[in-house]
Enzyme design. Structure first.
Site, mmCIF file in Angstrom:
data_model
loop_
_atom_site.group_PDB
_atom_site.id
_atom_site.type_symbol
_atom_site.label_atom_id
_atom_site.label_comp_id
_atom_site.label_asym_id
_atom_site.label_seq_id
_atom_site.Cartn_x
_atom_site.Cartn_y
_atom_site.Cartn_z
ATOM 1 N N LYS A 119 -3.426 20.999 -2.147
ATOM 2 C CA LYS A 119 -2.636 19.590 -2.401
ATOM 3 C C LYS A 119 -3.462 18.748 -3.399
ATOM 4 C CE LYS A 119 -0.151 16.028 0.080
ATOM 5 N NZ LYS A 119 -0.458 14.471 -0.839
ATOM 6 N N ARG A 173 0.014 7.353 -7.133
ATOM 7 C CA ARG A 173 -0.571 7.088 -7.012
ATOM 8 C C ARG A 173 -1.857 7.120 -8.192
ATOM 9 N NH1 ARG A 173 -0.077 3.977 -3.248
ATOM 10 N NH2 ARG A 173 -2.384 4.582 -2.146
ATOM 11 N N TYR A 219 0.501 -1.021 0.341
ATOM 12 C CA TYR A 219 -0.055 -0.027 0.118
ATOM 13 C C TYR A 219 0.837 0.838 0.059
ATOM 14 C CZ TYR A 219 -3.650 3.462 1.543
ATOM 15 O OH TYR A 219 -4.147 4.703 1.514
ATOM 16 N N THR A 227 -6.942 18.275 0.044
ATOM 17 C CA THR A 227 -6.271 17.608 -1.574
ATOM 18 C C THR A 227 -7.396 17.292 -2.124
ATOM 19 O OG1 THR A 227 -5.007 16.210 0.270
ATOM 20 C CG2 THR A 227 -5.396 15.543 -1.865
ATOM 21 N N SER A 236 -4.371 13.039 8.223
ATOM 22 C CA SER A 236 -5.023 12.366 7.156
ATOM 23 C C SER A 236 -6.550 12.493 8.100
ATOM 24 C CB SER A 236 -4.391 11.649 6.614
ATOM 25 O OG SER A 236 -5.580 11.073 5.661
ATOM 26 N N HIS A 256 0.509 12.548 -6.433
ATOM 27 C CA HIS A 256 0.042 11.991 -5.338
ATOM 28 C C HIS A 256 0.717 10.525 -4.990
ATOM 29 C CE1 HIS A 256 -4.114 11.008 -2.882
ATOM 30 N NE2 HIS A 256 -3.404 10.230 -2.454
ATOM 31 N N ARG A 315 -5.505 0.967 -8.694
ATOM 32 C CA ARG A 315 -4.148 0.490 -8.178
ATOM 33 C C ARG A 315 -3.602 -1.301 -7.277
ATOM 34 N NH1 ARG A 315 -5.232 4.938 -2.749
ATOM 35 N NH2 ARG A 315 -4.955 7.003 -4.462
ATOM 36 N N GLN A 359 -5.055 17.516 7.121
ATOM 37 C CA GLN A 359 -5.988 17.046 5.817
ATOM 38 C C GLN A 359 -7.240 17.040 5.501
ATOM 39 O OE1 GLN A 359 -6.446 13.934 4.355
ATOM 40 N NE2 GLN A 359 -6.253 15.275 2.453
ATOM 41 N N TYR A 418 -10.561 15.405 2.829
ATOM 42 C CA TYR A 418 -10.905 15.275 1.760
ATOM 43 C C TYR A 418 -12.545 15.733 1.478
ATOM 44 C CZ TYR A 418 -7.281 12.000 0.517
ATOM 45 O OH TYR A 418 -5.678 11.868 -0.059
#
Length: 371
Positions: A233, A260, A5, A136, A87, A257, A145, A108, A110
């Site tokens: 970001k 990613r 990961y 972000t 996060s 990122h 991924r 951070q 989302y």
């Protein structure tokens, strides 16, 4: 599966590899007979003094890589004198980290479909004395991924799958450590979001998905809700950076990122000079421009120097501190910061530079960098 990961990119991992390869290709100019007394790597970020122009960037699941991982990282950053960003998808909650530290940290965000819950996250960050908010913007949808798919990494983990069960059985020390802590889920969400009491109820709650309709109007909404320094970001295009600058954000992070998200996107070091120019163009028009920071591909103090030489005012690192955390917990993050600082100071000296505010493209070999 947790190592993969961290140590993986999306699709073919072309951009993931390019981030480090393009940095490695930049040459440094060796200078001699320079007075190297009084070397220092101190700087500022958002007007606050930092021990070096490096922050521990936000990383989801850090508390899974090592028990109570975000708390360990925040304490290491606090002791060293650099910022730490927590996060949204952390294991330790905003309140956990605030209770374990004295210095303000960053949060951070989302932006989720549920605007009410997003607003509540912002309010919790205010209550925890977070000094800046990072929004972000490069992950409205997740990149493909494949290593995570192969390893069965999911929320909640599918422990009944033979591959996952065997993986856990091979790591008894990790399992024992996770059993000893009460922090094993998304601390900012479970018990806080409406109707989310455990991981089993999290799976089907679509309002917790990142909002794919994120727009510049939403950025302005976040700015109004937050009322403090906002960092954007995930910007790579000069037009986006100029737009962010016109909105009056405090800083932008040039980021793909860590490779990613959009595989095939350029390395951040390739677009950094144009990003700096875009931010400065707004400043030249009479408006104060944002600070320009950068992440993705930074693995050493030499990489930090190269990014600063190309115009970045500071850097964020992710994988380096996660490697240290996963290997040795708090000690590993301490050691990561120490290595970055020592490498930055030593490389500066061998390039004939004694202060980070004197770093410029003149320290780089002509023809090996994008300026």
């Amino acid at each position: 599966m947790f190592y993969d990961y961290i140590d993986a990119g999306s699709w073919t991992e072309r951009t993931y590899r390019a981030n480090t390869e393009r940095l490695a290709a930049i040459g440094l100019r060796q200078r001699v007979a320079v007075d190297l007394e009084g070397r220092q790597i101190r700087s500022t970020m958002l007007g606050r003094p930092v021990a070096m122009p490096v922050a521990l960037g936000p990383a989801g699941l850090a508390g899974i890589f090592h028990p109570d991982g975000e708390i360990h990282a925040a304490r290491a950053a606090e002791k060293f004198g650099v910022p730490f960003a927590l996060s949204t998808m952390s294991i330790c909650s905003i309140e956990d980290v605030a209770a374990a530290t004295q210095s303000p940290f960053w949060f951070q965000l989302y932006l989720l479909r549920d605007r009410g819950f997003s607003a509540s996250l912002i309010e919790r960050a205010k209550a925890a004395r977070c000094s800046a908010l990072i929004l972000t913007v490069d992950a409205p949808l997740l990149g493909r991924r494949y290593k995570d798919v192969r390893n069965g990494l999911s929320t909640p983990p599918q422990f009944w799958r033979p591959r996952v069960a065997l993986d856990l059985m091979r790591h008894p020390a990790w399992c024992l450590g996770m059993l000893r802590t009460r922090r094993r889920t998304f601390g900012n969400i479970v018990g806080h979001a409406p109707g989310i009491k455990d991981l089993s109820t999290l799976t089907n709650w679509k309002n917790l998905e990142v909002d794919p309709a994120l727009s510049w109007q939403d950025v302005e909404w976040v700015m109004r809700q937050w009322g403090g320094p906002l960092i954007l970001k995930g910007l790579m295009d000069p037009q986006d950076i100029a737009q962010a600058a016109r909105l009056g954000v405090a800083a932008v992070v040039v980021s793909n990122h860590g490779g990613r998200q959009l595989d095939g996107a350029p390395a951040t070091v390739e677009v950094l000079p144009r990003a700096v120019e875009a931010a400065r163009s707004v400043s030249a028009a009479g408006q104060a421009g944002p600070e320009v920071w950068v992440d993705s591909g930074i693995r050493s103090g030499q990489d930090v120097l190269k990014m600063l030489a190309l115009g970045a005012q500071a850097t964020l690192v992710g994988r380096p501190w996660l490697y240290g955390l996963a290997a040795q917990g708090r000690t590993g993050v301490d050691r990561c910061l120490q290595i970055l600082a020592e490498d930055l100071e030593l490389t500066m000296a061998l390039c004939g530079c004694t202060s980070v505010d004197r770093i410029s493209p003149a320290l780089l070999m002509p023809g090996t960098h994008p300026v």
